[in-house]
Design a protein around this motif. Structure first.
Motif, PDB file in Angstrom:
ATOM      1  N   PRO A 132       5.102  -1.113  14.509  1.00 30.18           N
ATOM      2  CA  PRO A 132       4.119  -1.406  13.463  1.00 30.18           C
ATOM      3  C   PRO A 132       4.603  -1.080  12.053  1.00 30.18           C
ATOM      4  O   PRO A 132       3.801  -1.042  11.118  1.00 30.18           O
ATOM      5  N   SER A 133       5.909  -0.857  11.880  1.00 32.85           N
ATOM      6  CA  SER A 133       6.414  -0.365  10.593  1.00 32.85           C
ATOM      7  C   SER A 133       6.106  -1.300   9.426  1.00 32.85           C
ATOM      8  O   SER A 133       5.816  -0.842   8.319  1.00 32.85           O
ATOM      9  N   MET A 134       6.155  -2.629   9.649  1.00 30.25           N
ATOM     10  CA  MET A 134       5.874  -3.553   8.544  1.00 30.25           C
ATOM     11  C   MET A 134       4.427  -3.435   8.078  1.00 30.25           C
ATOM     12  O   MET A 134       4.141  -3.494   6.882  1.00 30.25           O
ATOM     13  N   ASN A 135       3.520  -3.272   9.031  1.00 26.00           N
ATOM     14  CA  ASN A 135       2.114  -3.090   8.671  1.00 26.00           C
ATOM     15  C   ASN A 135       1.887  -1.751   7.982  1.00 26.00           C
ATOM     16  O   ASN A 135       1.125  -1.663   7.014  1.00 26.00           O
ATOM     17  N   ILE A 136       2.548  -0.726   8.475  1.00 22.54           N
ATOM     18  CA  ILE A 136       2.423   0.596   7.854  1.00 22.54           C
ATOM     19  C   ILE A 136       2.941   0.565   6.413  1.00 22.54           C
ATOM     20  O   ILE A 136       2.324   1.130   5.504  1.00 22.54           O
ATOM     21  N   GLN A 137       4.056  -0.111   6.203  1.00 23.30           N
ATOM     22  CA  GLN A 137       4.603  -0.233   4.849  1.00 23.30           C
ATOM     23  C   GLN A 137       3.634  -0.962   3.929  1.00 23.30           C
ATOM     24  O   GLN A 137       3.496  -0.614   2.752  1.00 23.30           O
ATOM     25  N   GLN A 138       2.952  -1.988   4.471  1.00 20.49           N
ATOM     26  CA  GLN A 138       2.004  -2.730   3.640  1.00 20.49           C
ATOM     27  C   GLN A 138       0.801  -1.866   3.286  1.00 20.49           C
ATOM     28  O   GLN A 138       0.301  -1.922   2.152  1.00 20.49           O
ATOM     29  N   ILE A 139       0.332  -1.055   4.220  1.00 21.25           N
ATOM     30  CA  ILE A 139      -0.770  -0.139   3.911  1.00 21.25           C
ATOM     31  C   ILE A 139      -0.351   0.848   2.834  1.00 21.25           C
ATOM     32  O   ILE A 139      -1.097   1.129   1.889  1.00 21.25           O
ATOM     33  N   ASP A 140       0.866   1.383   2.949  1.00 21.71           N
ATOM     34  CA  ASP A 140       1.377   2.301   1.926  1.00 21.71           C
ATOM     35  C   ASP A 140       1.448   1.612   0.561  1.00 21.71           C
ATOM     36  O   ASP A 140       1.154   2.218  -0.476  1.00 21.71           O
ATOM     37  N   ALA A 141       1.827   0.329   0.567  1.00 20.06           N
ATOM     38  CA  ALA A 141       1.888  -0.420  -0.695  1.00 20.06           C
ATOM     39  C   ALA A 141       0.493  -0.592  -1.288  1.00 20.06           C
ATOM     40  O   ALA A 141       0.304  -0.496  -2.510  1.00 20.06           O
ATOM     41  N   PHE A 142      -0.503  -0.876  -0.431  1.00 18.81           N
ATOM     42  CA  PHE A 142      -1.885  -0.946  -0.912  1.00 18.81           C
ATOM     43  C   PHE A 142      -2.276   0.361  -1.608  1.00 18.81           C
ATOM     44  O   PHE A 142      -2.834   0.361  -2.708  1.00 18.81           O
ATOM     45  N   LEU A 143      -1.991   1.478  -0.940  1.00 19.18           N
ATOM     46  CA  LEU A 143      -2.421   2.783  -1.454  1.00 19.18           C
ATOM     47  C   LEU A 143      -1.698   3.175  -2.734  1.00 19.18           C
ATOM     48  O   LEU A 143      -2.257   3.901  -3.567  1.00 19.18           O
ATOM     49  N   ALA A 144      -0.476   2.699  -2.909  1.00 15.38           N
ATOM     50  CA  ALA A 144       0.266   3.018  -4.131  1.00 15.38           C
ATOM     51  C   ALA A 144      -0.461   2.480  -5.354  1.00 15.38           C
ATOM     52  O   ALA A 144      -0.471   3.109  -6.421  1.00 15.38           O
ATOM     53  N   ASP A 145      -1.087   1.303  -5.210  1.00 17.27           N
ATOM     54  CA  ASP A 145      -1.804   0.684  -6.325  1.00 17.27           C
ATOM     55  C   ASP A 145      -3.311   0.915  -6.279  1.00 17.27           C
ATOM     56  O   ASP A 145      -3.993   0.795  -7.288  1.00 17.27           O
ATOM     57  N   HIS A 146      -3.824   1.259  -5.092  1.00 17.76           N
ATOM     58  CA  HIS A 146      -5.268   1.427  -4.923  1.00 17.76           C
ATOM     59  C   HIS A 146      -5.554   2.700  -4.113  1.00 17.76           C
ATOM     60  O   HIS A 146      -5.986   2.622  -2.953  1.00 17.76           O
ATOM     61  N   PRO A 147      -5.327   3.860  -4.687  1.00 13.49           N
ATOM     62  CA  PRO A 147      -5.547   5.115  -3.944  1.00 13.49           C
ATOM     63  C   PRO A 147      -7.011   5.348  -3.570  1.00 13.49           C
ATOM     64  O   PRO A 147      -7.303   6.229  -2.765  1.00 13.49           O
ATOM     65  N   GLU A 148      -7.917   4.550  -4.139  1.00 13.60           N
ATOM     66  CA  GLU A 148      -9.348   4.701  -3.848  1.00 13.60           C
ATOM     67  C   GLU A 148      -9.772   3.968  -2.579  1.00 13.60           C
ATOM     68  O   GLU A 148     -10.950   4.027  -2.193  1.00 13.60           O
ATOM     69  N   LEU A 149      -8.844   3.314  -1.888  1.00 10.08           N
ATOM     70  CA  LEU A 149      -9.185   2.532  -0.700  1.00 10.08           C
ATOM     71  C   LEU A 149      -9.957   3.354   0.331  1.00 10.08           C
ATOM     72  O   LEU A 149      -9.605   4.496   0.621  1.00 10.08           O
ATOM     73  N   ASP A 150     -10.987   2.741   0.897  1.00 16.23           N
ATOM     74  CA  ASP A 150     -11.777   3.392   1.940  1.00 16.23           C
ATOM     75  C   ASP A 150     -11.395   2.941   3.341  1.00 16.23           C
ATOM     76  O   ASP A 150     -11.606   3.663   4.315  1.00 16.23           O
ATOM     77  N   LEU A 151     -10.835   1.724   3.454  1.00 18.24           N
ATOM     78  CA  LEU A 151     -10.622   1.145   4.777  1.00 18.24           C
ATOM     79  C   LEU A 151      -9.607   0.012   4.688  1.00 18.24           C
ATOM     80  O   LEU A 151      -9.594  -0.733   3.703  1.00 18.24           O
ATOM     81  N   VAL A 152      -8.766  -0.115   5.708  1.00 20.96           N
ATOM     82  CA  VAL A 152      -7.862  -1.260   5.820  1.00 20.96           C
ATOM     83  C   VAL A 152      -8.095  -1.934   7.170  1.00 20.96           C
ATOM     84  O   VAL A 152      -8.170  -1.267   8.206  1.00 20.96           O
ATOM     85  N   LEU A 153      -8.238  -3.259   7.140  1.00 23.83           N
ATOM     86  CA  LEU A 153      -8.389  -4.055   8.349  1.00 23.83           C
ATOM     87  C   LEU A 153      -7.080  -4.788   8.609  1.00 23.83           C
ATOM     88  O   LEU A 153      -6.541  -5.439   7.709  1.00 23.83           O
ATOM     89  N   VAL A 154      -6.556  -4.685   9.828  1.00 22.25           N
ATOM     90  CA  VAL A 154      -5.296  -5.321  10.198  1.00 22.25           C
ATOM     91  C   VAL A 154      -5.568  -6.349  11.287  1.00 22.25           C
ATOM     92  O   VAL A 154      -5.896  -5.991  12.419  1.00 22.25           O
ATOM     93  N   GLU A 155      -5.443  -7.615  10.941  1.00 20.08           N
ATOM     94  CA  GLU A 155      -5.646  -8.691  11.913  1.00 20.08           C
ATOM     95  C   GLU A 155      -4.313  -9.050  12.551  1.00 20.08           C
ATOM     96  O   GLU A 155      -3.323  -9.267  11.855  1.00 20.08           O
ATOM     97  N   SER A 156      -4.292  -9.111  13.884  1.00 17.53           N
ATOM     98  CA  SER A 156      -3.075  -9.537  14.567  1.00 17.53           C
ATOM     99  C   SER A 156      -3.021 -11.045  14.590  1.00 17.53           C
ATOM    100  O   SER A 156      -4.045 -11.727  14.489  1.00 17.53           O
ATOM    101  N   GLY A 157      -1.823 -11.575  14.741  1.00 20.24           N
ATOM    102  CA  GLY A 157      -1.713 -13.002  14.987  1.00 20.24           C
ATOM    103  C   GLY A 157      -2.274 -13.289  16.360  1.00 20.24           C
ATOM    104  O   GLY A 157      -2.434 -12.388  17.185  1.00 20.24           O
ATOM    105  N   GLY A 158      -2.585 -14.545  16.642  1.00 19.84           N
ATOM    106  CA  GLY A 158      -3.135 -14.880  17.942  1.00 19.84           C
ATOM    107  C   GLY A 158      -2.216 -14.472  19.069  1.00 19.84           C
ATOM    108  O   GLY A 158      -1.004 -14.671  19.004  1.00 19.84           O
ATOM    109  N   ASP A 159      -2.754 -13.881  20.090  1.00 22.97           N
ATOM    110  CA  ASP A 159      -1.946 -13.418  21.213  1.00 22.97           C
ATOM    111  C   ASP A 159      -2.789 -13.468  22.480  1.00 22.97           C
ATOM    112  O   ASP A 159      -3.964 -13.800  22.449  1.00 22.97           O
TER     113      ASP A 159
END
Length: 208
Positions: free
Chosen positions: A86-113
């Protein structure tokens, strides 16, 4: 200043087969979360496209800042990016927080499986799995890990039941028989059941 990481914001995974209605569910759920006063980020996983992210960014225009909707291209089966690595998703969450430290929640949608998709606990604190009535009445009986192990099972597209010869009572009984967690039936077109999904998500993650 302390640098925030993905562990500093609750994360909810949204999985399910192709066509089950994950993107439609997010389109209904995210505005409700925003109306409740929550700052939300959204990640859409897919193999080689940003199509879902682009669609959600357009859907959330004026509701969610465009830089808080991102696509992750896994380059392989979608479950790879939510379960094995999940490292790519984790990196994206970290990127969100770098610019938006006020975030309350992140939703991660998987591709169809398929029904075997699950979320790595390093990535998701809570996850829901979406199946469609159109996939058939016997989906719960197949006992895929997605159906059995998720925190919340969402049975979507209930409006199609009469057209695909599905008995919703039987589907509910089977779903409740194979899992211990809650089951919610939804019709995203009519916004039916979305409030129940919102309650389970917020109570399961924010107020647990």
């Amino acid at each position: 200043m302390t640098r925030l990481t993905h562990r500093d914001v609750p994360t909810v995974g949204v999985g399910g087969p192709v066509g089950s209605g994950k993107t439609a569910l997010l389109s209904e759920l995210v505005p409700r979360l925003r109306e409740a006063g929550l700052d939300v980020g959204v990640i859409a996983n897919d193999i080689l496209t940003q199509a879902d992210a682009d669609a959600l960014r357009e859907r959330f225009a004026g509701v969610v800042p465009p830089d808080l909707v991102a696509g992750v291209e896994t380059g392989a089966c979608p479950h790879t990016g939510i379960r094995e690595d999940p490292s790519m998703n984790i990196q994206q969450i970290d990127a969100f927080l770098a610019d938006h430290p006020e975030l309350d929640l992140v939703l991660v949608e998987s591709g169809g499986d398929n029904l075997g998709a699950t979320f790595n606990p390093e990535l998701a604190d809570y996850w829901l799995f979406v199946i469609s009535v159109a996939e058939g009445e016997d989906i719960p009986r197949k006992r895929g890990p997605g159906v059995v192990d998720c925190d919340l099972l969402v049975v979507n597209k209930t409006d199609l039941a009469p057209h695909v010869d599905v008995d919703l009572d039987v589907l509910r009984e089977d779903a409740e028989a194979v899992r211990e967690g809650p089951v919610v039936f939804t019709d995203c077109k009519a916004s039916d059941g979305i409030g129940a999904v919102e309650r389970h998500v917020t109570e399961g993650v924010l107020f647990a």
